[in-house]
Structure formats: structure tokens, C-alpha cells
Design a protein around this motif. Structure first.
Motif, mmCIF file in Angstrom:
data_model
loop_
_atom_site.group_PDB
_atom_site.id
_atom_site.type_symbol
_atom_site.label_atom_id
_atom_site.label_comp_id
_atom_site.label_asym_id
_atom_site.label_seq_id
_atom_site.Cartn_x
_atom_site.Cartn_y
_atom_site.Cartn_z
ATOM 1 N N TYR A 1 107.032 10.104 -1.664
ATOM 2 C CA TYR A 1 106.453 10.811 -2.800
ATOM 3 C C TYR A 1 104.944 10.611 -2.935
ATOM 4 O O TYR A 1 104.232 11.498 -3.364
ATOM 5 C CB TYR A 1 107.100 10.357 -4.104
ATOM 6 N N CYS A 2 104.457 9.426 -2.637
ATOM 7 C CA CYS A 2 103.033 9.140 -2.835
ATOM 8 C C CYS A 2 102.456 8.539 -1.555
ATOM 9 O O CYS A 2 103.125 8.431 -0.544
ATOM 10 C CB CYS A 2 102.832 8.214 -4.031
ATOM 11 N N HIS B 1 109.246 6.912 -9.348
ATOM 12 C CA HIS B 1 109.596 8.280 -8.969
ATOM 13 C C HIS B 1 111.013 8.688 -9.374
ATOM 14 O O HIS B 1 111.548 9.655 -8.842
ATOM 15 C CB HIS B 1 109.439 8.464 -7.454
ATOM 16 N N SER B 2 111.610 7.995 -10.299
ATOM 17 C CA SER B 2 113.016 8.270 -10.650
ATOM 18 C C SER B 2 113.229 9.675 -11.215
ATOM 19 O O SER B 2 114.324 10.223 -11.118
ATOM 20 C CB SER B 2 113.549 7.224 -11.633
ATOM 21 N N MET B 3 112.191 10.273 -11.774
ATOM 22 C CA MET B 3 112.330 11.612 -12.361
ATOM 23 C C MET B 3 111.791 12.712 -11.441
ATOM 24 O O MET B 3 111.813 13.881 -11.799
ATOM 25 C CB MET B 3 111.606 11.673 -13.708
ATOM 26 N N ASP B 4 111.325 12.360 -10.262
ATOM 27 C CA ASP B 4 110.764 13.342 -9.328
ATOM 28 C C ASP B 4 111.901 14.053 -8.601
ATOM 29 O O ASP B 4 112.693 13.421 -7.908
ATOM 30 C CB ASP B 4 109.847 12.629 -8.326
ATOM 31 N N ALA B 5 111.996 15.353 -8.754
ATOM 32 C CA ALA B 5 113.099 16.137 -8.166
ATOM 33 C C ALA B 5 112.726 16.750 -6.826
ATOM 34 O O ALA B 5 113.541 17.448 -6.226
ATOM 35 C CB ALA B 5 113.523 17.227 -9.138
ATOM 36 N N SER C 1 116.631 15.259 1.616
ATOM 37 C CA SER C 1 117.725 14.905 0.723
ATOM 38 C C SER C 1 117.612 15.682 -0.582
ATOM 39 O O SER C 1 116.539 15.741 -1.190
ATOM 40 C CB SER C 1 117.680 13.400 0.438
ATOM 41 N N ALA C 2 118.722 16.269 -1.029
ATOM 42 C CA ALA C 2 118.737 17.030 -2.284
ATOM 43 C C ALA C 2 118.504 16.111 -3.479
ATOM 44 O O ALA C 2 117.871 16.496 -4.459
ATOM 45 C CB ALA C 2 120.057 17.783 -2.435
ATOM 46 N N ASN C 3 119.020 14.880 -3.420
ATOM 47 C CA ASN C 3 118.837 13.917 -4.508
ATOM 48 C C ASN C 3 118.475 12.581 -3.866
ATOM 49 O O ASN C 3 119.340 11.750 -3.594
ATOM 50 C CB ASN C 3 120.110 13.806 -5.352
ATOM 51 N N PHE C 4 117.196 12.391 -3.614
ATOM 52 C CA PHE C 4 116.728 11.221 -2.880
ATOM 53 C C PHE C 4 117.051 9.912 -3.612
ATOM 54 O O PHE C 4 117.428 8.935 -2.974
ATOM 55 C CB PHE C 4 115.224 11.333 -2.627
#
Length: 181
Positions: free
Chosen positions: A98-99, A117-121, A141-144
Motif C-alpha cells: 500500500y505504501c 491500512h485496515s480500511m484500504d480496499a 487479492s480481493a481482500n488483502f
């Protein structure tokens, strides 16, 4: 357990059991287990001498037949070192998908992603899976977050020999189990 594996299990953040990876309670001794070790009889795989489990460690240190037995097992699973180490994939540190942060161990990556990043979709490639021989570096992954929590609760290094052929490993396990009877 070897020192490296024990250190991994006893990280200060959350110490875990070396076998089942469940969280350890600090300061409590497993007295029932200690009693069972004191009362359970076993046989040395080297010299066939019977003794209690509590005496096995000191016996194994001085039993040359047991040490030969262990060395046979080590020789059976040891392979020649790889000549070209430049093509060896890094399976110890990972970047955050993510970053821009890098050099996380597996546990650190999981904690970092849970925290920041728990809310990053956004669909991302799992850097841990991508480094594995069976991993697809293009699979997103659809839900990492769920993937991390389900697939990466333990380190693959503990259980996998990346260089061994699956058929060879199975043959070695079967041969070893036949000798241990």
C-alpha cells in the motif's frame, strides 16, 4: 527447538508457543506438563535404553549412538548449497503493497497493514505469496487484510524446504518414519 526458532516465537510483542503458535501467558508454568514429562517413559533411538523423558536430553548429549542416529537424519535431508545465490528470492523482508515502506519481516508486515491500512480496499499483490515458488506475482487479492490474517499467521520457513522436490521430501519422510518404528 533451535535458538533462531525460539527467538521468533518469543518476540516481546506477543510470545507464542513453538508448536501451535497460540499466545503464551507470561510467568505461568505448565506443571501438568512437567509432571507428565517426569512420568512418561521413552526409548533412546540410538541405544534403545529406556528412561523417563525428563532424562532424555542429558542422555542424548552423551549417547554416541543417538548422535549418529541424528546425523543420519541430517545427512538424509541436507542438500548441496546452491552455486548461484544471486537468483535466490528474498523471503525474509517484504515491502508494504500500500505504501512505500520496506523491509518488514512477515509479522511486521501483518502488524503494519493492520495498523495503517485496515480500511484500504485497494486490491494489491501479496508480497509474501509473490516470493514463494508457487506464488503468482500478478495475483491481486480481493481482500488483502483477510488474506494476511488467514494465510500468514505463521512463517512458511518453519515448515517448508523451498529447494526440495516434493516427491523427494515425501520419500524422505516415509523412510524416516519406517526407521523410527
Amino acid at each position: 527447538f533451535c535458538t533462531l526458532c525460539l527467538q521468533e516465537c518469543l518476540k516481546p510483542k506477543k510470545p507464542v508457543c513453538g508448536v501451535c503458535r497460540s499466545t503464551l501467558s507470561p510467568g505461568s508454568r505448565a506443571l501438568d506438563l512437567e509432571k507428565q514429562i517426569e512420568m512418561t517413559e521413552t526409548t533412546c533411538n540410538g541405544c534403545n535404553k529406556k528412561m523417563y523423558l525428563s532424562k532424555m536430553r542429558s542422555h542424548a548429549a552423551s549417547c554416541s549412538k543417538y548422535q549418529n542416529y541424528i546425523m543420519e537424519g541430517v545427512k538424509a535431508v541436507t542438500k548441496e548449497p546452491l552455486h548461484n545465490t544471486r537468483n535466490f528470492p528474498n523471503r525474509f523482508t517484504f515491502p508494504c503493497p500500500y505504501c512505500s515502506e520496506k523491509n518488514f519481516d512477515q509479522e511486521g508486515l501483518v502488524e503494519h497493514c493492520k495498523t495503517l491500512h485496515s480500511m484500504d480496499a485497494k486490491q494489491v499483490v501479496c508480497p509474501i505469496c509473490a516470493s514463494m515458488p508457487w506464488g503468482d506475482p500478478n495475483y491481486r487479492s480481493a481482500n488483502f487484510m483477510e488474506h494476511l490474517q488467514r494465510r500468514h499467521r505463521f512463517s512458511y520457513d518453519t515448515f517448508v524446504d523451498y529447494d526440495a522436490d516434493e516427491d523427494d521430501m515425501m520419500a524422505q519422510v516415509l523412510m524416516r518414519s519406517l526407521r523410527d518404528k
